[in-house]
Design an enzyme around this catalytic site. Structure first.
Site, PDB file in Angstrom:
ATOM      1  N   PRO A  82       0.798  -1.230   0.000  1.00 32.04           N
ATOM      2  CA  PRO A  82       0.000   0.000   0.000  1.00 32.04           C
ATOM      3  C   PRO A  82       0.835   1.287   0.000  1.00 32.04           C
ATOM      4  O   PRO A  82       0.287   2.347  -0.244  1.00 32.04           O
ATOM      5  CB  PRO A  82      -0.810  -0.118   1.288  1.00 32.04           C
ATOM      6  CG  PRO A  82       0.032  -0.958   2.196  1.00 32.04           C
ATOM      7  CD  PRO A  82       0.740  -1.934   1.300  1.00 32.04           C
ATOM      8  N   ASP A 128       2.376  -4.788 -13.677  1.00 35.16           N
ATOM      9  CA  ASP A 128       3.159  -5.976 -13.318  1.00 35.16           C
ATOM     10  C   ASP A 128       4.619  -5.720 -13.688  1.00 35.16           C
ATOM     11  O   ASP A 128       4.952  -5.549 -14.867  1.00 35.16           O
ATOM     12  CB  ASP A 128       2.600  -7.195 -14.077  1.00 35.16           C
ATOM     13  CG  ASP A 128       3.319  -8.474 -13.690  1.00 35.16           C
ATOM     14  OD1 ASP A 128       4.425  -8.405 -13.095  1.00 35.16           O
ATOM     15  OD2 ASP A 128       2.775  -9.555 -13.971  1.00 35.16           O
ATOM     16  N   PHE A 129       5.470  -5.725 -12.676  1.00 34.91           N
ATOM     17  CA  PHE A 129       6.881  -5.391 -12.888  1.00 34.91           C
ATOM     18  C   PHE A 129       7.568  -6.366 -13.843  1.00 34.91           C
ATOM     19  O   PHE A 129       8.525  -6.008 -14.517  1.00 34.91           O
ATOM     20  CB  PHE A 129       7.592  -5.409 -11.524  1.00 34.91           C
ATOM     21  CG  PHE A 129       9.050  -5.092 -11.599  1.00 34.91           C
ATOM     22  CD1 PHE A 129       9.479  -3.800 -11.866  1.00 34.91           C
ATOM     23  CD2 PHE A 129      10.007  -6.081 -11.402  1.00 34.91           C
ATOM     24  CE1 PHE A 129      10.832  -3.500 -11.941  1.00 34.91           C
ATOM     25  CE2 PHE A 129      11.361  -5.793 -11.471  1.00 34.91           C
ATOM     26  CZ  PHE A 129      11.770  -4.502 -11.736  1.00 34.91           C
ATOM     27  N   ASP A 153      10.163  -4.867  -2.321  1.00 35.39           N
ATOM     28  CA  ASP A 153       9.508  -5.632  -1.255  1.00 35.39           C
ATOM     29  C   ASP A 153       8.482  -6.566  -1.909  1.00 35.39           C
ATOM     30  O   ASP A 153       7.557  -7.029  -1.256  1.00 35.39           O
ATOM     31  CB  ASP A 153       8.815  -4.626  -0.307  1.00 35.39           C
ATOM     32  CG  ASP A 153       8.449  -5.229   1.049  1.00 35.39           C
ATOM     33  OD1 ASP A 153       9.041  -6.258   1.424  1.00 35.39           O
ATOM     34  OD2 ASP A 153       7.576  -4.666   1.732  1.00 35.39           O
ATOM     35  N   LYS A 193      13.671  -8.257  -1.118  1.00 36.56           N
ATOM     36  CA  LYS A 193      13.124  -9.126  -0.067  1.00 36.56           C
ATOM     37  C   LYS A 193      12.979 -10.548  -0.606  1.00 36.56           C
ATOM     38  O   LYS A 193      12.584 -10.744  -1.748  1.00 36.56           O
ATOM     39  CB  LYS A 193      11.736  -8.587   0.307  1.00 36.56           C
ATOM     40  CG  LYS A 193      11.143  -9.166   1.574  1.00 36.56           C
ATOM     41  CD  LYS A 193       9.946 -10.070   1.365  1.00 36.56           C
ATOM     42  CE  LYS A 193       8.689  -9.436   0.889  1.00 36.56           C
ATOM     43  NZ  LYS A 193       7.936  -8.761   1.918  1.00 36.56           N
TER      44      LYS A 193
HETATM   45  C1  LIG Z   1       4.667  -6.908   1.057  1.00 37.93           C
HETATM   46  S1  LIG Z   1       3.789  -5.998  -0.129  1.00 37.93           S
HETATM   47  C2  LIG Z   1       4.720  -4.519  -0.227  1.00 37.93           C
HETATM   48  C3  LIG Z   1       4.507  -3.595   0.937  1.00 37.93           C
HETATM   49  C4  LIG Z   1       5.144  -2.238   0.693  1.00 37.93           C
HETATM   50  N1  LIG Z   1       6.587  -2.323   0.652  1.00 37.93           N
HETATM   51  C5  LIG Z   1       4.773  -1.247   1.781  1.00 37.93           C
HETATM   52  O1  LIG Z   1       5.634  -0.975   2.596  1.00 37.93           O
HETATM   53  O2  LIG Z   1       3.647  -0.750   1.767  1.00 37.93           O
HETATM   54  C6  LIG Z   1       4.249  -6.827  -1.603  1.00 37.93           C
HETATM   55  C7  LIG Z   1       3.700  -6.201  -2.856  1.00 37.93           C
HETATM   56  O3  LIG Z   1       4.337  -6.793  -3.999  1.00 37.93           O
HETATM   57  C8  LIG Z   1       3.441  -6.656  -5.070  1.00 37.93           C
HETATM   58  N2  LIG Z   1       3.847  -7.488  -6.196  1.00 37.93           N
HETATM   59  C9  LIG Z   1       3.985  -8.827  -6.224  1.00 37.93           C
HETATM   60  N3  LIG Z   1       4.327  -9.230  -7.462  1.00 37.93           N
HETATM   61  C10 LIG Z   1       4.423  -8.104  -8.225  1.00 37.93           C
HETATM   62  C11 LIG Z   1       4.718  -7.868  -9.593  1.00 37.93           C
HETATM   63  N4  LIG Z   1       5.000  -8.875 -10.432  1.00 37.93           N
HETATM   64  N5  LIG Z   1       4.710  -6.611 -10.058  1.00 37.93           N
HETATM   65  C12 LIG Z   1       4.417  -5.577  -9.211  1.00 37.93           C
HETATM   66  N6  LIG Z   1       4.119  -5.740  -7.910  1.00 37.93           N
HETATM   67  C13 LIG Z   1       4.114  -6.992  -7.418  1.00 37.93           C
HETATM   68  C14 LIG Z   1       2.113  -7.071  -4.446  1.00 37.93           C
HETATM   69  O4  LIG Z   1       1.029  -6.616  -5.227  1.00 37.93           O
HETATM   70  C15 LIG Z   1       2.193  -6.426  -3.071  1.00 37.93           C
HETATM   71  O5  LIG Z   1       1.528  -5.199  -3.052  1.00 37.93           O
END
Ligand SMILES: C[S@@+](CC[C@H](N)C(=O)[O-])C[C@H]1O[C@@H](n2cnc3c(N)ncnc32)[C@H](O)[C@@H]1O
Length: 249
Positions: A82, A128-129, A153, A193
């Site tokens: 978020p 999507d990264f 992260d 991470k």
């Molecule tokens: C642990 S949360 C991150 C929390 C954030 N660092 C914070 O402090 O608010 C992990 C995030 O990685 C994102 N995520 C996972 N795979 C992804 C991708 N392929 N591309 C972009 N975002 C991705 C998820 O949607 C999720 O919101």
């Protein structure tokens, strides 16, 4: 004991449970989540300081210790939703709030989910990264400018199948590493991470080919019962001075 068993029950295990046990499992694990939230000092602190989630303190701790974020820096936050890491990055690259005379930094935050706007950050939501076009948008935005810090992260949705989850998070780490190699300036940092797993050492070695200083970090605010761990690479050597780039690029 019953509580312990059900609270650690994975989604996959739940699939094979009878319906009444499934709802019991859900209730008990929600109760466990709630009591953990209520007794967690970082949850309370995040609310007080207006951070969107407790994860903020992981980046704060890492940055307090290793000083990777500086006023004026350009930072890319991958998997930002978020947005608590983005909040921390915005503060630190702009020093005190957004109003003082030190150079202003740039924070680009992207996530495959929506990200509610954060003052001082440029948001790339629903992105999507791992899709090449997403990364191209970031390159285009920066228009040739190289960055000081890439933080990731990112975490995949857990399937409950340990090997698959590990494979998925490692793929995200390598995506972040490959991207960082292309977009970083010399001496830049990369923070990713992952979870404790056999691949940790391999990734650490791969990062060490490009960053002079690579460390495994477990901040105090990362829950002790979580296998979450961070790899921090500092002092990016630049691609010319790195060994065998072709393996990763
Ligand atoms: C642990 S949360 C991150 C929390 C954030 N660092 C914070 O402090 O608010 C992990 C995030 O990685 C994102 N995520 C996972 N795979 C992804 C991708 N392929 N591309 C972009 N975002 C991705 C998820 O949607 C999720 O919101």
């Amino acid at each position: 004991m019953l509580l312990r068993q059900f609270s650690t029950c994975s989604k996959t295990m739940r699939k094979v449970l009878p319906v009444d046990l499934k709802s019991k499992t859900k209730t008990i694990s929600s109760q466990h989540w709630l009591s953990r939230q209520l007794s967690d000092p970082y949850v309370e602190k995040a609310k007080l300081l207006n951070y969107r989630c407790r994860s903020a303190f992981k980046l704060i701790e890492i940055d307090d210790r290793f000083k990777i974020l500086h006023p004026g820096d350009i930072v890319i936050d991958c998997g930002a939703s978020p947005g608590s890491w983005t909040q921390v990055a915005v503060k630190r690259v702009n020093s005190d709030g957004l109003n003082n005379k030190l150079p202003r930094g740039t924070v680009l935050a992207l996530d495959k989910q929506q990200i509610y706007p954060i003052k001082g950050a440029t948001i790339f939501g629903n992105m999507d990264f791992t899709v090449p076009e997403s990364q191209k948008k970031l390159f285009d935005y920066l228009n040739g400018e190289k960055v000081h810090v890439v933080i990731s992260d990112m975490a995949p949705n857990a399937t409950g199948v340990r090997d698959l989850d590990t494979e998925n998070i490692i793929k995200l780490c390598y995506a972040a590493l490959r991207f960082a190699l292309q977009i970083s300036r010399n001496n830049a940092s990369l923070l990713v991470k992952l979870w404790q797993c056999g691949e940790l050492k391999i990734l650490e070695n791969d990062m060490a080919r490009y960053y002079s200083n690579v460390k495994v970090v477990k901040p105090n605010s990362s829950r002790s019962d979580s296998t979450e761990i961070f790899l921090l690479g500092r002092n990016f050597k630049g691609l010319k001075d790195s060994l065998s780039t072709s393996v990763l690029l």
